[in-house]
Scaffold this motif. Structure first.
Motif, PDB file in Angstrom:
ATOM      1  N   LEU A   1       0.835  -1.197   0.000  1.00  0.00           N
ATOM      2  CA  LEU A   1       0.000   0.000   0.000  1.00  0.00           C
ATOM      3  C   LEU A   1       0.873   1.251   0.000  1.00  0.00           C
ATOM      4  O   LEU A   1       1.900   1.300   0.678  1.00  0.00           O
ATOM      5  CB  LEU A   1      -0.903   0.018   1.233  1.00  0.00           C
ATOM      6  CG  LEU A   1      -2.185  -0.809   1.186  1.00  0.00           C
ATOM      7  CD1 LEU A   1      -2.927  -0.687   2.510  1.00  0.00           C
ATOM      8  CD2 LEU A   1      -3.093  -0.362   0.050  1.00  0.00           C
ATOM      9  N   PRO A   2       0.489   2.282  -0.746  1.00  0.00           N
ATOM     10  CA  PRO A   2       1.262   3.535  -0.714  1.00  0.00           C
ATOM     11  C   PRO A   2       1.096   4.236   0.626  1.00  0.00           C
ATOM     12  O   PRO A   2       0.057   4.122   1.283  1.00  0.00           O
ATOM     13  CB  PRO A   2       0.648   4.347  -1.859  1.00  0.00           C
ATOM     14  CG  PRO A   2      -0.749   3.813  -1.998  1.00  0.00           C
ATOM     15  CD  PRO A   2      -0.671   2.346  -1.668  1.00  0.00           C
ATOM     16  N   GLY A   3       2.124   4.943   1.024  1.00  0.00           N
ATOM     17  CA  GLY A   3       2.052   5.683   2.272  1.00  0.00           C
ATOM     18  C   GLY A   3       1.160   6.908   2.144  1.00  0.00           C
ATOM     19  O   GLY A   3       0.868   7.372   1.042  1.00  0.00           O
ATOM     20  N   PRO A   4       0.680   7.449   3.263  1.00  0.00           N
ATOM     21  CA  PRO A   4       0.996   7.023   4.625  1.00  0.00           C
ATOM     22  C   PRO A   4       0.051   5.971   5.188  1.00  0.00           C
ATOM     23  O   PRO A   4       0.130   5.630   6.350  1.00  0.00           O
ATOM     24  CB  PRO A   4       0.872   8.330   5.409  1.00  0.00           C
ATOM     25  CG  PRO A   4      -0.238   9.067   4.691  1.00  0.00           C
ATOM     26  CD  PRO A   4      -0.093   8.711   3.232  1.00  0.00           C
ATOM     27  N   GLY A   5      -0.863   5.460   4.366  1.00  0.00           N
ATOM     28  CA  GLY A   5      -1.855   4.521   4.871  1.00  0.00           C
ATOM     29  C   GLY A   5      -1.393   3.074   4.810  1.00  0.00           C
ATOM     30  O   GLY A   5      -2.068   2.216   4.219  1.00  0.00           O
TER      31      GLY A   5
ATOM     32  N   GLY B   1       2.328  -4.153  11.636  1.00  0.00           N
ATOM     33  CA  GLY B   1       2.878  -2.902  12.135  1.00  0.00           C
ATOM     34  C   GLY B   1       4.386  -2.810  12.011  1.00  0.00           C
ATOM     35  O   GLY B   1       4.940  -1.715  11.861  1.00  0.00           O
ATOM     36  N   TRP B   2       5.083  -3.959  12.072  1.00  0.00           N
ATOM     37  CA  TRP B   2       6.533  -3.934  11.892  1.00  0.00           C
ATOM     38  C   TRP B   2       6.900  -3.448  10.476  1.00  0.00           C
ATOM     39  O   TRP B   2       7.870  -2.711  10.295  1.00  0.00           O
ATOM     40  CB  TRP B   2       7.127  -5.320  12.125  1.00  0.00           C
ATOM     41  CG  TRP B   2       7.172  -5.740  13.556  1.00  0.00           C
ATOM     42  CD1 TRP B   2       6.427  -6.712  14.158  1.00  0.00           C
ATOM     43  CD2 TRP B   2       8.032  -5.210  14.591  1.00  0.00           C
ATOM     44  NE1 TRP B   2       6.757  -6.821  15.487  1.00  0.00           N
ATOM     45  CE2 TRP B   2       7.736  -5.914  15.776  1.00  0.00           C
ATOM     46  CE3 TRP B   2       9.004  -4.210  14.610  1.00  0.00           C
ATOM     47  CZ2 TRP B   2       8.399  -5.645  16.976  1.00  0.00           C
ATOM     48  CZ3 TRP B   2       9.657  -3.932  15.806  1.00  0.00           C
ATOM     49  CH2 TRP B   2       9.349  -4.651  16.967  1.00  0.00           C
ATOM     50  N   ILE B   3       6.110  -3.866   9.506  1.00  0.00           N
ATOM     51  CA  ILE B   3       6.352  -3.424   8.127  1.00  0.00           C
ATOM     52  C   ILE B   3       6.068  -1.938   7.993  1.00  0.00           C
ATOM     53  O   ILE B   3       6.844  -1.186   7.385  1.00  0.00           O
ATOM     54  CB  ILE B   3       5.489  -4.239   7.151  1.00  0.00           C
ATOM     55  CG1 ILE B   3       5.860  -5.725   7.217  1.00  0.00           C
ATOM     56  CG2 ILE B   3       5.623  -3.715   5.728  1.00  0.00           C
ATOM     57  CD1 ILE B   3       4.967  -6.630   6.413  1.00  0.00           C
ATOM     58  N   ALA B   4       4.946  -1.497   8.564  1.00  0.00           N
ATOM     59  CA  ALA B   4       4.608  -0.077   8.517  1.00  0.00           C
ATOM     60  C   ALA B   4       5.663   0.751   9.234  1.00  0.00           C
ATOM     61  O   ALA B   4       6.037   1.839   8.772  1.00  0.00           O
ATOM     62  CB  ALA B   4       3.235   0.145   9.153  1.00  0.00           C
ATOM     63  N   CYS B   5       6.155   0.242  10.359  1.00  0.00           N
ATOM     64  CA  CYS B   5       7.182   0.946  11.123  1.00  0.00           C
ATOM     65  C   CYS B   5       8.467   1.079  10.311  1.00  0.00           C
ATOM     66  O   CYS B   5       9.151   2.104  10.359  1.00  0.00           O
ATOM     67  CB  CYS B   5       7.450   0.194  12.422  1.00  0.00           C
ATOM     68  SG  CYS B   5       8.266   1.161  13.699  1.00  0.00           S
ATOM     69  N   SER B   6       8.789   0.045   9.545  1.00  0.00           N
ATOM     70  CA  SER B   6       9.992   0.075   8.720  1.00  0.00           C
ATOM     71  C   SER B   6       9.844   1.049   7.547  1.00  0.00           C
ATOM     72  O   SER B   6      10.807   1.723   7.168  1.00  0.00           O
ATOM     73  CB  SER B   6      10.287  -1.329   8.189  1.00  0.00           C
ATOM     74  OG  SER B   6      11.395  -1.334   7.330  1.00  0.00           O
ATOM     75  N   ARG B   7       8.643   1.150   6.995  1.00  0.00           N
ATOM     76  CA  ARG B   7       8.420   2.013   5.824  1.00  0.00           C
ATOM     77  C   ARG B   7       8.173   3.462   6.208  1.00  0.00           C
ATOM     78  O   ARG B   7       8.371   4.356   5.388  1.00  0.00           O
ATOM     79  CB  ARG B   7       7.227   1.502   5.027  1.00  0.00           C
ATOM     80  CG  ARG B   7       7.426   0.145   4.370  1.00  0.00           C
ATOM     81  CD  ARG B   7       6.207  -0.225   3.528  1.00  0.00           C
ATOM     82  NE  ARG B   7       6.035   0.719   2.422  1.00  0.00           N
ATOM     83  CZ  ARG B   7       4.915   0.819   1.707  1.00  0.00           C
ATOM     84  NH1 ARG B   7       3.867   0.049   1.987  1.00  0.00           N
ATOM     85  NH2 ARG B   7       4.826   1.690   0.721  1.00  0.00           N
TER      86      ARG B   7
END
Length: 244
Positions: A73-77, A126-132
């Motif tokens: 998914l594109p950021g920030p979502g 959330g670990w993936i989101a935290c990394s991105r």
């Protein structure tokens, strides 16, 4: 199986997450998928509920979907689809219990416990989101170090009234220290992450103690990786709230 194995599994999961985050997004996705599948397989064994194979699929698949969505998914979502996967997983658990019919053993415990397992499985995204997030891995590293300190404290075979405060305080101190050494994160957000992460992991340690039974490897796997998965989303949202 000895309960300290749970802490070792959690530490191994943390090491895999941190290592994969510095290799490539695909590697981190692979680790997240494996963790979600492991939670799916192990959580029903920890709860000791029937229909373990079916529930393993219903718990693990939403977590896999959430991890894939967070990767592409594109950021920030990054986690926009995670609630949908959680809802789908919980609905599938309820449908499965309806199919089982009334009068089945541990029906209520199975429904509630499996729904909690779905949440844990999906929170690993959330670990993936935290990394991105922001293109840096500073908060991921701070959360992982805080979690590692809490897990190490949990290995101490002292009464829970001693180990729990020790784990929370240790994680709360490790967060700011890691922030100062490895990143530019301010002391307050890093301390909040450390305390929250420590409290979550110590709560799960207490849950293991209250269960008071010998665990199979599958049960230890689910209980070792489930809390670690939840920590990822906690770190991500604290990062967004206090830093961004």
């Amino acid at each position: 199986m000895k309960t300290w194995i749970i802490g070792i599994i959690g530490l191994a999961g943390l090491a895999a997450i941190v290592g994969a985050s510095y290799i490539s997004p695909a590697a981190l996705l692979a680790v997240a998928v494996i963790a979600a599948a492991a939670v799916g397989v192990g959580w029903p064994h920890f709860l000791g509920i029937p229909a373990k194979k079916t529930l393993a699929v219903l718990i693990g698949l939403p977590g896999v979907g959430a991890a894939v969505a967070a990767t592409y998914l594109p950021g920030p979502g990054f986690l926009d689809w995670t609630p949908s996967f959680m809802a789908a997983g919980v609905m599938a658990v309820f449908v499965m219990q309806l199919i089982r019919g009334t009068g089945q053993a541990q029906r209520l415990e199975s429904t509630l416990g499996s729904s909690a397992g779905v949440l844990l499985s999906c929170l690993g995204a959330g670990w993936i989101a935290c990394s991105r997030f922001n293109g840096v891995r500073e908060m991921l590293l701070v959360a992982a170090i805080s979690a590692a300190i809490a897990l190490l404290a949990g290995l101490i075979r002292w009464p829970d009234r001693v180990v729990a405060p020790l784990g929370i305080v240790g994680a709360g101190l490790a967060g700011p220290l890691a922030g100062l050494v490895f990143s530019d994160i301010a002391v307050l957000p890093a301390a909040v992450v450390g305390v929250v992460v420590g409290a979550v992991l110590m709560s799960f340690r207490r849950l293991v103690i209250l269960r008071g039974e010998s665990l199979s490897f599958a049960a230890a796997l689910g209980m070792g990786l489930g809390p670690v998965s939840a920590v990822g989303s906690l770190a991500y949202f604290i990062d967004k709230l206090l830093i961004y």
